[in-house]
Design a protein around this motif. Structure first.
Motif, PDB file in Angstrom:
ATOM      1  N   LEU A   1       0.816  -1.204   0.000  1.00  0.00           N
ATOM      2  CA  LEU A   1       0.000   0.000   0.000  1.00  0.00           C
ATOM      3  C   LEU A   1       0.853   1.258   0.000  1.00  0.00           C
ATOM      4  O   LEU A   1       0.578   2.218  -0.730  1.00  0.00           O
ATOM      5  N   LEU A   2       1.891   1.275   0.823  1.00  0.00           N
ATOM      6  CA  LEU A   2       2.753   2.453   0.878  1.00  0.00           C
ATOM      7  C   LEU A   2       3.462   2.679  -0.456  1.00  0.00           C
ATOM      8  O   LEU A   2       3.639   3.820  -0.905  1.00  0.00           O
ATOM      9  N   THR A   3       3.880   1.600  -1.088  1.00  0.00           N
ATOM     10  CA  THR A   3       4.534   1.727  -2.400  1.00  0.00           C
ATOM     11  C   THR A   3       3.577   2.317  -3.424  1.00  0.00           C
ATOM     12  O   THR A   3       3.927   3.222  -4.204  1.00  0.00           O
ATOM     13  N   ALA A   4       2.304   1.834  -3.412  1.00  0.00           N
ATOM     14  CA  ALA A   4       1.313   2.364  -4.352  1.00  0.00           C
ATOM     15  C   ALA A   4       1.017   3.825  -4.072  1.00  0.00           C
ATOM     16  O   ALA A   4       0.866   4.643  -5.000  1.00  0.00           O
ATOM     17  N   ILE A   5       1.002   4.192  -2.801  1.00  0.00           N
ATOM     18  CA  ILE A   5       0.748   5.591  -2.440  1.00  0.00           C
ATOM     19  C   ILE A   5       1.856   6.488  -2.956  1.00  0.00           C
ATOM     20  O   ILE A   5       1.616   7.579  -3.515  1.00  0.00           O
ATOM     21  N   LYS A   6       3.112   6.060  -2.781  1.00  0.00           N
ATOM     22  CA  LYS A   6       4.237   6.885  -3.243  1.00  0.00           C
ATOM     23  C   LYS A   6       4.231   7.035  -4.755  1.00  0.00           C
ATOM     24  O   LYS A   6       4.510   8.107  -5.296  1.00  0.00           O
ATOM     25  N   GLU A   7       3.900   5.962  -5.478  1.00  0.00           N
ATOM     26  CA  GLU A   7       3.863   6.046  -6.929  1.00  0.00           C
ATOM     27  C   GLU A   7       2.779   7.011  -7.400  1.00  0.00           C
ATOM     28  O   GLU A   7       2.984   7.804  -8.328  1.00  0.00           O
ATOM     29  N   ILE A   8       1.572   6.926  -6.755  1.00  0.00           N
ATOM     30  CA  ILE A   8       0.500   7.831  -7.153  1.00  0.00           C
ATOM     31  C   ILE A   8       0.849   9.268  -6.804  1.00  0.00           C
ATOM     32  O   ILE A   8       0.570  10.203  -7.575  1.00  0.00           O
ATOM     33  N   GLU A   9       1.513   9.474  -5.656  1.00  0.00           N
ATOM     34  CA  GLU A   9       1.925  10.836  -5.297  1.00  0.00           C
ATOM     35  C   GLU A   9       2.946  11.366  -6.320  1.00  0.00           C
ATOM     36  O   GLU A   9       2.917  12.549  -6.684  1.00  0.00           O
ATOM     37  N   LYS A  10       3.824  10.487  -6.769  1.00  0.00           N
ATOM     38  CA  LYS A  10       4.813  10.911  -7.761  1.00  0.00           C
ATOM     39  C   LYS A  10       4.145  11.277  -9.084  1.00  0.00           C
ATOM     40  O   LYS A  10       4.438  12.323  -9.685  1.00  0.00           O
ATOM     41  N   GLU A  11       3.238  10.422  -9.526  1.00  0.00           N
ATOM     42  CA  GLU A  11       2.535  10.710 -10.774  1.00  0.00           C
ATOM     43  C   GLU A  11       1.689  11.964 -10.651  1.00  0.00           C
ATOM     44  O   GLU A  11       1.594  12.768 -11.578  1.00  0.00           O
ATOM     45  N   ARG A  12       1.077  12.149  -9.481  1.00  0.00           N
ATOM     46  CA  ARG A  12       0.254  13.343  -9.236  1.00  0.00           C
ATOM     47  C   ARG A  12       1.108  14.608  -9.292  1.00  0.00           C
ATOM     48  O   ARG A  12       0.688  15.645  -9.823  1.00  0.00           O
ATOM     49  N   ALA A  13       2.309  14.545  -8.711  1.00  0.00           N
ATOM     50  CA  ALA A  13       3.207  15.708  -8.729  1.00  0.00           C
ATOM     51  C   ALA A  13       3.627  16.040 -10.162  1.00  0.00           C
ATOM     52  O   ALA A  13       3.715  17.222 -10.550  1.00  0.00           O
ATOM     53  N   GLU A  14       3.896  14.997 -10.978  1.00  0.00           N
ATOM     54  CA  GLU A  14       4.267  15.248 -12.366  1.00  0.00           C
ATOM     55  C   GLU A  14       3.125  15.916 -13.137  1.00  0.00           C
ATOM     56  O   GLU A  14       3.340  16.849 -13.923  1.00  0.00           O
ATOM     57  N   LEU A  15       1.911  15.447 -12.904  1.00  0.00           N
ATOM     58  CA  LEU A  15       0.774  16.072 -13.591  1.00  0.00           C
ATOM     59  C   LEU A  15       0.573  17.511 -13.134  1.00  0.00           C
ATOM     60  O   LEU A  15       0.200  18.379 -13.942  1.00  0.00           O
ATOM     61  N   ASN A  16       0.819  17.807 -11.877  1.00  0.00           N
ATOM     62  CA  ASN A  16       0.685  19.178 -11.386  1.00  0.00           C
ATOM     63  C   ASN A  16       1.740  20.092 -12.042  1.00  0.00           C
ATOM     64  O   ASN A  16       1.454  21.257 -12.363  1.00  0.00           O
ATOM     65  N   GLN A  17       2.956  19.564 -12.235  1.00  0.00           N
ATOM     66  CA  GLN A  17       3.974  20.349 -12.902  1.00  0.00           C
ATOM     67  C   GLN A  17       3.586  20.622 -14.354  1.00  0.00           C
ATOM     68  O   GLN A  17       3.759  21.737 -14.863  1.00  0.00           O
ATOM     69  N   GLN A  18       3.019  19.584 -15.012  1.00  0.00           N
ATOM     70  CA  GLN A  18       2.565  19.795 -16.382  1.00  0.00           C
ATOM     71  C   GLN A  18       1.440  20.823 -16.448  1.00  0.00           C
ATOM     72  O   GLN A  18       1.371  21.627 -17.373  1.00  0.00           O
ATOM     73  N   LEU A  19       0.569  20.791 -15.456  1.00  0.00           N
ATOM     74  CA  LEU A  19      -0.535  21.743 -15.426  1.00  0.00           C
ATOM     75  C   LEU A  19      -0.034  23.170 -15.294  1.00  0.00           C
ATOM     76  O   LEU A  19      -0.575  24.098 -15.915  1.00  0.00           O
ATOM     77  N   LYS A  20       1.030  23.385 -14.508  1.00  0.00           N
ATOM     78  CA  LYS A  20       1.568  24.732 -14.330  1.00  0.00           C
ATOM     79  C   LYS A  20       2.235  25.225 -15.612  1.00  0.00           C
ATOM     80  O   LYS A  20       2.189  26.416 -15.913  1.00  0.00           O
ATOM     81  N   ARG A  21       2.831  24.301 -16.378  1.00  0.00           N
ATOM     82  CA  ARG A  21       3.565  24.716 -17.569  1.00  0.00           C
ATOM     83  C   ARG A  21       2.687  24.769 -18.816  1.00  0.00           C
ATOM     84  O   ARG A  21       3.118  25.228 -19.858  1.00  0.00           O
ATOM     85  N   THR A  22       1.438  24.311 -18.725  1.00  0.00           N
ATOM     86  CA  THR A  22       0.576  24.247 -19.903  1.00  0.00           C
ATOM     87  C   THR A  22      -0.220  25.534 -20.040  1.00  0.00           C
ATOM     88  O   THR A  22      -1.036  25.867 -19.166  1.00  0.00           O
ATOM     89  N   PRO A  23       0.013  26.294 -21.134  1.00  0.00           N
ATOM     90  CA  PRO A  23      -0.763  27.529 -21.336  1.00  0.00           C
ATOM     91  C   PRO A  23      -2.108  27.276 -22.006  1.00  0.00           C
ATOM     92  O   PRO A  23      -3.011  28.114 -21.930  1.00  0.00           O
ATOM     93  N   ASP A  24      -2.264  26.119 -22.663  1.00  0.00           N
ATOM     94  CA  ASP A  24      -3.493  25.838 -23.404  1.00  0.00           C
ATOM     95  C   ASP A  24      -4.603  25.444 -22.436  1.00  0.00           C
ATOM     96  O   ASP A  24      -4.442  24.495 -21.652  1.00  0.00           O
ATOM     97  N   PRO A  25      -5.757  26.132 -22.440  1.00  0.00           N
ATOM     98  CA  PRO A  25      -6.845  25.793 -21.518  1.00  0.00           C
ATOM     99  C   PRO A  25      -7.402  24.385 -21.749  1.00  0.00           C
ATOM    100  O   PRO A  25      -7.754  23.684 -20.808  1.00  0.00           O
TER     101      PRO A  25
END
Length: 574
Positions: free
Chosen positions: A50-74
């Protein structure tokens, strides 16, 4: 971790709380009980996954948040937000699953106050009040229902575990025999997926077995648990209910008895206005008694802190008040009668079911009285049956019934009998030695003639021949009267004779009719037919003794006189 691992971690997180939601609080530490104990993972391994799955989802979530900040297209930003929503939900589910596994079924999310500005819904509020009572009733069958659900889920998970073991065995064989890299890679991916499913089923089966073991162990003490529940009820809500009922009864009976005691103080007769005011005060006192008794009951429940019973009592009181408000116009006439201000009043005469009654008292159940009926003739009627009736003042000499028990009556002019019993429903009359029962309406419909009450008279019309026309008034009438008096003196009913009348009645077509009337008191009612036969017999005896002729009906036929032949004329003779 790859995308497939994230997917199966999410499935594991969704299925894990579903089983845990059916558990009982404070479960014991998990013990591995599976179909294949040698291959089942431990609780620590499950938590590590469970902890491993949580860390992976947190990592993927952080990557998507970074993409969201860099994406100018609505449009692209909206797609990233749509990808983040399921990830956030998966992350919360995995975190709750890990927390519940570690704490034994508890979660911090249950401690967070969730307040929403929702409009007031009386149905939901009523459901919240009634739900505790229903929950307590459902607790009696909670254990068998929970065990049944767990057994059903246990069969499902065992079947899934069996399928997973068979699939893993086949995949391992295929992996050993396959040399192509592409096939081996796909087979390895499927093997990992089936292994995740196996771990998921083993974890859920492990917890189900633990719960079943604990419930089975506690079911041995069901007798002690039932006794404990009964003791808890008797010392808690049962005691509160008993105290509330006792408080209501004590206040109601005390105030009712006090009101009756006060009403008995004045023994002198009151004026009508004063009596009406006393009735109004009595009615108000009765309503105040009920209100005060309810208030005492609510106060007891409030002091005892039993909000469930208090809420139910308040709802019941409100329901009764609303029902009374809607039906109050129908009871206005009844209230007027209770206050002795309506069409029916106390102490007056009323006709009910064809029988006159005296209104002895007006109340919720009024008392009617008829002195001539069996057992005092007392009848209790609800107040609503008096609404459409009307009473009137009566005279002391008015009759209350055509007869009384023991009277001799004649029904419909020729049915002679003795009244044995008369009640508000039936009248029994002894006719020719047999007992005949009439309904009161039928008895009154036969126009009973009471011979015992004020006495009776027996008239007889007797005819003599026209040859006695000269001596009828001067000789026969007084002689017949004297003869009847002499014969009556020898009869047992002579003391009850009040008057004897012998007079000329009429000149009929074939006789001179005399009228004989003998008047007796009610004490001679049982000799009614004997007196009638005596008068007939004695009159005939007088005719035989004095030689008076009794006529019989005659028919006189008048024939026309025959015509004489005409005499011949002198001319015809010559």
């Amino acid at each position: 971790m790859t995308l497939c691992k994230l997917t199966f971690a999410f499935l594991f997180a969704l299925l894990l709380p579903a089983v845990y939601a059916q558990t009982v609080p404070e479960t014991k530490p998990l013990a591995p009980v599976t179909a294949q104990p040698d291959e089942s993972p431990s609780s620590e391994e499950l938590m590590q996954a469970l902890l491993t799955a949580i860390k992976e989802i947190e990592k993927e979530r952080a990557e998507l948040n970074q993409q969201l900040k860099r994406t100018p297209d609505p449009a692209a930003a909206q797609q990233i937000r749509e990808q983040l929503e399921p990830l956030d939900q998966r992350l919360r589910d995995l975190q709750n699953s890990f927390e519940e596994m570690v704490t034994g079924g508890h979660s911090l999310s249950s401690l967070i106050d969730k307040t929403e500005d929702t409009p007031f819904n009386w149905q939901q509020e009523l459901e919240q009040i009634v739900r505790p009572l229903l929950d307590e009733l459902k607790q009696l069958t909670e254990r068998p229902r929970l065990m049944e659900r767990l057994k059903s889920e246990q069969a499902v998970q065992e079947h899934r575990l069996q399928l997973a073991n068979e699939a893993i065995t086949e995949l391992e064989k295929t992996l050993e025999q396959t040399k192509a890299p592409l096939v081996r890679q796909s087979t390895q991916t499927l093997l990992e997926q089936w292994q995740d499913q196996k771990e998921n089923a083993e974890g859920r089966l492990q917890r189900i077995n633990t719960q079943l073991t604990r419930l089975s162990a506690s079911s041995d003490d069901i007798g002690e648990e039932l006794t404990t529940r009964l003791q808890t009820f008797a010392s808690g809500r049962g005691l509160n209910l008993l105290l509330a009922v006792a408080g209501f009864a004590l206040v109601y009976l005390t105030l009712t008895g006090l009101g009756r005691l006060i009403s008995r103080f004045p023994n002198r007769k009151r004026e009508p206005g004063t009596r009406r005011m006393a009735r109004a005060v009595a009615l108000l006192l009765r309503g105040f008694t009920v209100i005060l008794a309810l208030f005492a009951t609510m106060l007891i429940l409030y002091v005892r802190g039993d909000w469930l019973l208090l809420g139910l009592l308040i709802l019941l009181t409100i329901g009764l008040a609303l029902g009374l408000q809607k039906s109050l116009p129908r009871y206005v006439k009844e209230i007027r009668i209770l206050l002795n201000m309506g069409s029916v009043r106390e102490g007056e005469r009323i006709v009910y079911n064809g029988i006159p009654w005296r209104i002895a008292s007006l109340n919720i159940f009024s008392t009617l009285y008829n002195p001539l009926l069996h057992g005092g003739g007392v009848l209790r009627l609800p107040i609503d049956q008096l609404v459409e009736l009307q009473s009137r003042p009566y005279s002391p000499d008015e009759p209350w019934f055509p007869s009384k028990e023991g009277d001799i009556v004649i029904l419909e002019g020729d049915i002679y009998g003795k009244v044995l019993i008369q009640t508000p429903e039936i009248v029994q009359v002894q006719i020719v030695g047999a007992t005949t029962t009439f309904r009161v309406a039928d008895y009154l419909g036969k126009n009973p003639r009471n011979l015992s009450q004020d006495g009776f008279a027996i008239p007889i019309v007797f005819g003599l021949d026209y040859q006695h026309q000269n001596t009828l008034l001067s000789d026969i009438v007084p002689t017949l009267r004297t003869y009847l008096e002499e014969q009556l003196a020898q009869q047992p009913f002579q003391p009850h004779l009040k008057a004897l009348l012998v007079e000329f009645n009429e000149a009929a077509s074939s006789s001179l009719n005399l009228l004989i009337v003998a008047v007796f008191t009610g004490a001679a009612a049982e000799d009614y037919w004997s007196i009638r036969r005596f008068l007939q017999r004695t009159t005939v005896s007088a005719c035989n003794h004095y030689g008076w002729v009794i006529p019989f009906d005659q028919l006189t036929v008048h024939l026309p006189t025959p015509r004489q032949p005409a005499l011949p004329s002198l001319k015809e003779l010559t």
